[in-house]
Design a protein around this motif. Structure first.
Motif, short mmCIF file in Angstrom:
data_model
loop_
_atom_site.label_atom_id
_atom_site.label_comp_id
_atom_site.label_asym_id
_atom_site.label_seq_id
_atom_site.Cartn_x
_atom_site.Cartn_y
_atom_site.Cartn_z
N VAL A 126 0.85 -1.19 0.00
CA VAL A 126 0.00 0.00 0.00
C VAL A 126 0.89 1.25 0.00
N ARG A 127 0.46 2.24 -0.71
CA ARG A 127 1.23 3.49 -0.83
C ARG A 127 0.65 4.52 0.15
N ILE A 128 1.52 5.12 0.96
CA ILE A 128 1.11 6.13 1.93
C ILE A 128 1.60 7.49 1.45
N VAL A 129 0.66 8.42 1.29
CA VAL A 129 0.99 9.78 0.86
C VAL A 129 0.59 10.75 1.95
N GLY A 130 1.55 11.55 2.41
CA GLY A 130 1.28 12.56 3.41
C GLY A 130 1.03 13.91 2.76
N VAL A 131 0.21 14.73 3.41
CA VAL A 131 -0.14 16.04 2.87
C VAL A 131 0.04 17.10 3.94
N GLN A 132 0.74 18.18 3.58
CA GLN A 132 0.92 19.31 4.49
C GLN A 132 0.39 20.59 3.85
N GLU A 184 2.27 19.17 -0.85
CA GLU A 184 1.77 20.37 -0.17
C GLU A 184 0.53 20.90 -0.89
N VAL A 185 -0.36 21.51 -0.13
CA VAL A 185 -1.56 22.12 -0.71
C VAL A 185 -1.69 23.56 -0.24
N THR A 186 -2.25 24.40 -1.10
CA THR A 186 -2.42 25.82 -0.79
C THR A 186 -3.68 26.04 0.04
N GLU A 187 -3.83 27.26 0.54
CA GLU A 187 -5.02 27.61 1.30
C GLU A 187 -6.28 27.50 0.44
N GLU A 188 -6.18 27.94 -0.82
CA GLU A 188 -7.33 27.88 -1.72
C GLU A 188 -7.73 26.43 -2.00
N GLU A 189 -6.73 25.55 -2.13
CA GLU A 189 -7.03 24.14 -2.38
C GLU A 189 -7.68 23.48 -1.17
N ILE A 190 -7.24 23.86 0.03
CA ILE A 190 -7.86 23.35 1.25
C ILE A 190 -9.31 23.83 1.34
N ALA A 191 -9.52 25.10 1.03
CA ALA A 191 -10.89 25.66 1.07
C ALA A 191 -11.80 24.91 0.11
N ARG A 192 -11.29 24.61 -1.07
CA ARG A 192 -12.09 23.89 -2.06
C ARG A 192 -12.48 22.50 -1.54
N ALA A 193 -11.56 21.85 -0.82
CA ALA A 193 -11.85 20.52 -0.29
C ALA A 193 -12.91 20.58 0.81
N ILE A 194 -12.85 21.61 1.66
CA ILE A 194 -13.88 21.79 2.68
C ILE A 194 -15.24 21.95 2.02
N PHE A 195 -15.29 22.78 0.98
CA PHE A 195 -16.53 23.01 0.24
C PHE A 195 -17.03 21.71 -0.39
N PHE A 196 -16.12 20.95 -0.98
CA PHE A 196 -16.48 19.69 -1.63
C PHE A 196 -17.14 18.74 -0.63
N CYS A 197 -16.57 18.65 0.56
CA CYS A 197 -17.13 17.74 1.58
C CYS A 197 -18.55 18.16 1.98
#
Length: 342
Positions: A126-132, A184-197
């Motif tokens: 299994v592949r483990i990918v970390g995100v900051q 790494e993810v930007t603030e805008e990308e994090i916001a988009r993921a919150i919205f998606f959820c």
């Protein structure tokens, strides 16, 4: 017992201590979300607010530990905490045995370390990918440097739960050995993921918890067509005010909210006529502002700013054209530049 936390670990320690009739003191950063502060207090802990970041809160908690001889419960740099967090990995493998990629947010590294140990012991391939969060990403820099790197120039992030400036001494070698990739993810990308959820999964997820999904939506992780991917949403403690701002910003960026600026004759009935045209186009008016002095509008004219809600990007284009056809010269602010996900 005493612990420092960005908010999630705090609630776990507070609840466990209360269940065993143990006094708990939790040190949180001064700007921790109100939801985390309130929940921690409700679980029975004494909450101390100190410092502008998790690292400053942790330094103060160490001072209080020595002063009062408390037992310290570290948020991530503790083998038992890592083992407890690793049960997430056991659940993933049990419920999704065909998983090939697990995506996990990284702060100090406790959750990703535990998940990696558990999952790879059962599924070695299994592949483990970390995100900051890009604004605070010392783990990726540490792995690249081959040693722990302390981040002195970290910026604020809506992913406060993973805003840790120094990787753990225990977690760092585990991540070096078992985590296959860190992105790494930007603030805008994090916001988009919150919205998606919220929109697609009916889930309220905080910035730190949504970081893994943010990396997937932004295509930061290379996947094969036959991959089975699990993104760990580890945290739902987001302040209601912040959630509202995030949702509104994403709606603007996706073209669901339109900000229009235009001039109309400064005479009675002109605003009503404009709004009638907006209604004819099928758009919904959220806010309207008159601007005279601020815009230095020509004499006899007044500036209008409108925030409109539309169905989608295509509808927004139609609304814009409808107003142009009605004789208004419309300037659009904040043109949507994100695709929508369904």
């Amino acid at each position: 017992v005493i612990a420092a936390s960005a908010g999630n670990h705090a609630q776990g320690v507070a609840l466990a201590a209360s269940l065993h009739n143990i006094k708990s003191t939790i040190v949180l950063p001064e700007f921790a979300p109100l939801t985390k502060i309130t929940a921690t207090k409700n679980f029975g802990a004494e909450v101390v607010l100190h410092g502008a970041s998790f690292d400053e809160a942790m330094a103060h908690s160490r001072f209080l530990q020595e002063e009062h001889h408390y037992t310290y419960v570290h948020a991530f740099d503790d083998e038992l905490i890592i083992a407890g967090q690793g049960t997430i990995g056991l659940e993933i493998v049990r419920d999704l045995p065909q998983v090939t990629v697990i995506v996990v947010p990284i702060g100090g590294g406790g959750i990703v370390s535990g998940i990696a140990i558990a999952a790879k012991s059962l599924l070695p391939n299994v592949r483990i990918v970390g995100v900051q969060a890009a604004n605070c990403a010392p783990m990726k820099k540490s792995v690249a440097a081959g040693k722990v790197v302390i981040l002195d120039d970290a910026l604020e992030t809506i992913a406060d739960g993973i805003a840790v400036k120094r990787p753990g001494a225990i977690t760092f070698p585990i991540i070096q050995d078992l985590v296959d990739e860190i992105v790494e993810v930007t603030e805008e990308e994090i916001a988009r993921a919150i919205f998606f959820c919220v929109q697609n999964n009916r889930l309220v997820v905080e910035g730190a918890g949504a970081a893994g999904l943010a990396a997937l939506l932004a295509k930061k992780i290379k996947l094969n067509s036959d991959d089975n991917v699990c993104a760990v949403l580890c945290g739902g403690n987001i302040d209601a005010n912040l959630l509202a701002r995030v949702l509104e910003q994403v709606l603007v960026r996706q073209g669901r909210y339109l900000m229009f600026k235009l001039l109309v004759p400064d005479r009675p009935g002109m605003l009503a006529r404009l709004l009638d045209n907006v209604a004819d186009s099928g758009a919904n008016v959220i806010e309207v502002f008159h601007r005279r002095a601020m815009w230095l509008a020509p004499l006899g004219k007044t500036g209008i700013e409108m925030l409109l809600e539309v169905r989608d990007k295509q509808h927004g284009t139609e609304v814009h054209q409808h107003l142009e056809d009605a004789g208004y010269h419309v300037e659009r602010e904040g043109v949507g530049d994100w695709e929508e996900y369904y």
